[in-house]
Design an enzyme around this catalytic site. Structure first.
Site, PDB file in Angstrom:
ATOM      1  N   TYR A 199     -46.380 -12.783  22.377  1.00  0.00           N
ATOM      2  CA  TYR A 199     -46.436 -13.911  23.310  1.00  0.00           C
ATOM      3  C   TYR A 199     -45.898 -13.507  24.684  1.00  0.00           C
ATOM      4  O   TYR A 199     -46.371 -13.969  25.719  1.00  0.00           O
ATOM      5  CB  TYR A 199     -45.615 -15.045  22.702  1.00  0.00           C
ATOM      6  CG  TYR A 199     -45.400 -16.266  23.575  1.00  0.00           C
ATOM      7  CD1 TYR A 199     -46.472 -17.020  24.031  1.00  0.00           C
ATOM      8  CD2 TYR A 199     -44.115 -16.680  23.909  1.00  0.00           C
ATOM      9  CE1 TYR A 199     -46.270 -18.149  24.816  1.00  0.00           C
ATOM     10  CE2 TYR A 199     -43.900 -17.804  24.689  1.00  0.00           C
ATOM     11  CZ  TYR A 199     -44.981 -18.528  25.142  1.00  0.00           C
ATOM     12  OH  TYR A 199     -44.767 -19.637  25.911  1.00  0.00           O
ATOM     13  N   ASP A 231     -27.527 -13.146  24.162  1.00  0.00           N
ATOM     14  CA  ASP A 231     -28.857 -13.740  23.966  1.00  0.00           C
ATOM     15  C   ASP A 231     -28.811 -14.585  22.688  1.00  0.00           C
ATOM     16  O   ASP A 231     -28.828 -14.060  21.571  1.00  0.00           O
ATOM     17  CB  ASP A 231     -29.912 -12.620  23.875  1.00  0.00           C
ATOM     18  CG  ASP A 231     -31.321 -13.174  23.922  1.00  0.00           C
ATOM     19  OD1 ASP A 231     -31.483 -14.404  23.966  1.00  0.00           O
ATOM     20  OD2 ASP A 231     -32.271 -12.358  23.916  1.00  0.00           O
ATOM     21  N   GLY A 233     -30.094 -16.913  19.898  1.00  0.00           N
ATOM     22  CA  GLY A 233     -31.424 -17.157  19.298  1.00  0.00           C
ATOM     23  C   GLY A 233     -32.432 -16.215  19.937  1.00  0.00           C
ATOM     24  O   GLY A 233     -33.559 -16.595  20.245  1.00  0.00           O
ATOM     25  N   ASP A 239     -35.709  -9.403  24.900  1.00  0.00           N
ATOM     26  CA  ASP A 239     -35.140  -9.578  26.242  1.00  0.00           C
ATOM     27  C   ASP A 239     -34.022  -8.575  26.515  1.00  0.00           C
ATOM     28  O   ASP A 239     -33.920  -8.053  27.627  1.00  0.00           O
ATOM     29  CB  ASP A 239     -34.638 -11.016  26.419  1.00  0.00           C
ATOM     30  CG  ASP A 239     -35.795 -11.958  26.725  1.00  0.00           C
ATOM     31  OD1 ASP A 239     -36.499 -11.732  27.717  1.00  0.00           O
ATOM     32  OD2 ASP A 239     -36.019 -12.889  25.926  1.00  0.00           O
ATOM     33  N   ARG A 261     -29.816 -15.674  13.484  1.00  0.00           N
ATOM     34  CA  ARG A 261     -29.593 -16.034  12.085  1.00  0.00           C
ATOM     35  C   ARG A 261     -29.520 -14.755  11.259  1.00  0.00           C
ATOM     36  O   ARG A 261     -30.066 -13.711  11.653  1.00  0.00           O
ATOM     37  CB  ARG A 261     -30.732 -16.919  11.580  1.00  0.00           C
ATOM     38  CG  ARG A 261     -30.790 -18.266  12.265  1.00  0.00           C
ATOM     39  CD  ARG A 261     -31.978 -19.071  11.798  1.00  0.00           C
ATOM     40  NE  ARG A 261     -33.219 -18.381  12.040  1.00  0.00           N
ATOM     41  CZ  ARG A 261     -34.209 -18.289  11.167  1.00  0.00           C
ATOM     42  NH1 ARG A 261     -34.111 -18.853   9.993  1.00  0.00           N
ATOM     43  NH2 ARG A 261     -35.315 -17.627  11.461  1.00  0.00           N
ATOM     44  N   HIS A 297     -33.780 -18.397  25.444  1.00  0.00           N
ATOM     45  CA  HIS A 297     -35.190 -18.186  25.789  1.00  0.00           C
ATOM     46  C   HIS A 297     -36.073 -18.831  24.714  1.00  0.00           C
ATOM     47  O   HIS A 297     -36.012 -18.436  23.550  1.00  0.00           O
ATOM     48  CB  HIS A 297     -35.466 -16.671  25.870  1.00  0.00           C
ATOM     49  CG  HIS A 297     -36.869 -16.327  26.266  1.00  0.00           C
ATOM     50  ND1 HIS A 297     -37.277 -15.036  26.446  1.00  0.00           N
ATOM     51  CD2 HIS A 297     -37.956 -17.090  26.526  1.00  0.00           C
ATOM     52  CE1 HIS A 297     -38.565 -15.020  26.783  1.00  0.00           C
ATOM     53  NE2 HIS A 297     -38.989 -16.265  26.824  1.00  0.00           N
ATOM     54  N   SER A 298     -36.869 -19.793  25.116  1.00  0.00           N
ATOM     55  CA  SER A 298     -37.767 -20.505  24.193  1.00  0.00           C
ATOM     56  C   SER A 298     -37.018 -21.010  22.962  1.00  0.00           C
ATOM     57  O   SER A 298     -37.532 -20.947  21.853  1.00  0.00           O
ATOM     58  CB  SER A 298     -38.929 -19.603  23.740  1.00  0.00           C
ATOM     59  OG  SER A 298     -39.714 -19.207  24.812  1.00  0.00           O
ATOM     60  N   HIS A 301     -36.952 -25.680  23.494  1.00  0.00           N
ATOM     61  CA  HIS A 301     -38.205 -26.439  23.296  1.00  0.00           C
ATOM     62  C   HIS A 301     -38.517 -26.638  21.808  1.00  0.00           C
ATOM     63  O   HIS A 301     -39.416 -27.376  21.453  1.00  0.00           O
ATOM     64  CB  HIS A 301     -39.380 -25.791  24.057  1.00  0.00           C
ATOM     65  CG  HIS A 301     -39.975 -24.581  23.409  1.00  0.00           C
ATOM     66  ND1 HIS A 301     -41.252 -24.150  23.679  1.00  0.00           N
ATOM     67  CD2 HIS A 301     -39.477 -23.702  22.493  1.00  0.00           C
ATOM     68  CE1 HIS A 301     -41.518 -23.068  22.967  1.00  0.00           C
ATOM     69  NE2 HIS A 301     -40.461 -22.774  22.250  1.00  0.00           N
ATOM     70  N   GLU A 330     -37.486 -21.323  30.043  1.00  0.00           N
ATOM     71  CA  GLU A 330     -38.439 -22.201  29.367  1.00  0.00           C
ATOM     72  C   GLU A 330     -39.554 -22.556  30.338  1.00  0.00           C
ATOM     73  O   GLU A 330     -39.407 -22.390  31.553  1.00  0.00           O
ATOM     74  CB  GLU A 330     -37.756 -23.522  28.947  1.00  0.00           C
ATOM     75  CG  GLU A 330     -36.696 -23.399  27.876  1.00  0.00           C
ATOM     76  CD  GLU A 330     -37.253 -23.500  26.464  1.00  0.00           C
ATOM     77  OE1 GLU A 330     -38.470 -23.656  26.289  1.00  0.00           O
ATOM     78  OE2 GLU A 330     -36.432 -23.419  25.524  1.00  0.00           O
ATOM     79  N   GLU A 357     -42.119 -29.657  25.454  1.00  0.00           N
ATOM     80  CA  GLU A 357     -42.171 -28.973  26.752  1.00  0.00           C
ATOM     81  C   GLU A 357     -41.750 -30.012  27.786  1.00  0.00           C
ATOM     82  O   GLU A 357     -42.279 -31.131  27.781  1.00  0.00           O
ATOM     83  CB  GLU A 357     -43.578 -28.466  27.045  1.00  0.00           C
ATOM     84  CG  GLU A 357     -44.093 -27.428  26.059  1.00  0.00           C
ATOM     85  CD  GLU A 357     -43.227 -26.191  25.978  1.00  0.00           C
ATOM     86  OE1 GLU A 357     -42.891 -25.617  27.027  1.00  0.00           O
ATOM     87  OE2 GLU A 357     -42.871 -25.789  24.848  1.00  0.00           O
TER      88      GLU A 357
END
Ligand SMILES: C[S@@+](CC[C@H](N)C(=O)[O-])C[C@H]1O[C@@H](n2cnc3c(N)ncnc32)[C@H](O)[C@@H]1O
Length: 377
Positions: A199, A231, A233, A239, A261, A297-298, A301, A330, A357
């Protein structure tokens, strides 16, 4: 706009695009061609496209992926020859039926009867990091979106706000959380991790552009006693790897840490042993306090607002006032004419996770209602 005016626009924008094929002229051309198609194609045919072609296409596409068809279509090839390379060599007729639909919906093309050739799209589907988007659609959000109308009608047409009662739960007949459910299904977990990496390919990168002056806002004045970048999640660590690759010489020995996790941390340790990782639930305060930057990051949402506020409050609790910063990466949904990418992602997030979003105003409200101050969007 009339067909005549649209045709004139196609000519003007088409010429500009031919002379200088920029991203902006490409988008304008696609937009005007879409409007022209909508005017020219009779509504009865548009309706059948929605009702027949769209549901049939994922069926043909997923079967093609299962067969490894796109890898074998690197140049024009007859259905007969193609069938010899695939596990369905005995049923040439079946293969031709699938190929006909893929050609009719522009995934491949057919220059002459029973001959098929690749398109840029089918060549892209040879890359598993890209084709996995289709797998994930059939495993996860396709069924969730199918369940959405039923969910909304039984829940009084309100946006899902309870992360334990979502269209996802209806679709998959489970009481597990989407993340717990996914972790127990290796095919889903693998597809999700691969999709998140794919993505990011080709999307504007926050470090590539002038989107965020990381050196000035984070690196400058960062001390050596605290983690530079947590960072939260952070998935498979794309990244952090990117940050190290781009700014490693300036970052030096400062620490970049991925918090995830347990199941993801185990995967990252195998695939990227060089990364520093910690297990952590973002519904608890991070163990790493006073980092210079916390990064999401993302992530937000994926959750209803109440959960987002919990995540943000926990991060606030770990931050050092006047030193730590929170970076949220996001999409920002425009108030009008949002792209289909954003609007479909919005509905996917709603069905998968009760997420959303958000427009600039909604982002501001969310962050400020969690006790944080927005410096810049
Ligand atoms: C949409 S992914 C984003 C991953 C990564 N930031 C990226 O952009 O590629 C959301 C991530 O949140 C993680 N996650 C979900 N629930 C979590 C929790 N309770 N605590 C920590 N991480 C969690 C998932 O494992 C997943 O990697």
């Amino acid at each position: 706009m009339s067909i005549k005016k649209l045709l004139d626009s196609v000519a003007v924008i088409g010429e500009a695009f031919t002379l200088r094929p920029t991203d902006s002229t490409r988008k304008q051309l696609v937009d005007v061609l879409g409007k022209l198609s909508a005017q020219i194609i009779p509504p009865t045919e548009q309706l059948l496209y929605l009702a027949w072609a769209e549901p049939a296409r994922p069926a043909a596409l997923t079967t093609a992926l299962d067969l490894g068809l796109f890898e074998h279509m690197t140049q024009p090839i007859s259905v007969e020859n193609l069938s010899k390379k695939l596990p369905c060599s005995t049923d040439v007729l079946l293969l031709n039926r699938l190929l006909q639909h893929l050609a009719a919906t522009f995934v491949i093309s057919s220059p002459s009867p029973q001959i098929y050739e690749p398109t840029p799209l089918s060549l892209l589907l040879q890359d598993p990091r890209q084709s996995v988007a289709l797998r994930l659609a059939s495993l996860l959000h396709g069924p969730n979106l199918d369940a959405l109308p039923r969910y909304l009608s039984t829940n009084g047409y309100k946006s899902p706000a309870d992360s334990k009662d979502l269209p996802f739960h209806l679709a998959h007949e489970t009481k597990q959380s989407p993340w717990g459910w996914g972790s127990q299904r290796p095919e889903v977990a693998r597809a999700f991790a691969l999709h998140m990496s794919g993505y990011h390919i080709g999307r504007p990168n926050w470090l590539n552009t002038d989107m965020y002056p990381f050196e000035e806002r984070v690196l400058k004045d960062a001390d050596d006693d605290h983690v530079l970048f947590l960072d939260v999640g952070g998935g498979m660590g794309d990244d952090i790897a990117n940050l190290r690759a781009r700014l490693g010489n300036i970052i030096g020995n400062k620490k970049l840490v991925l918090q995830e996790r347990e199941t993801i941390v185990a995967r990252v340790k195998q695939s990227r042993p060089e990364l520093e990782v910690v297990v952590g639930d973002f519904f608890e305060e991070p163990k790493i306090k006073g980092a210079r930057a916390y990064f999401l990051h993302s992530v937000l949402h994926d959750w209803p607002d109440e959960e987002c506020q919990k995540i943000l409050r926990h991060l606030k609790g770990a931050m050092t006032s006047g030193y730590s910063r929170l970076l949220i990466y996001e999409n920002v949904l425009p108030e009008q004419n949002a792209s289909w990418k954003m609007t479909s992602l919005d509905l996917i997030m709603m069905a998968n996770a009760g997420g959303m979003e958000k427009t600039e105003g909604l982002w501001k409200d969310l962050v400020e209602s969690s006790g944080l101050k927005v410096n810049r969007i």
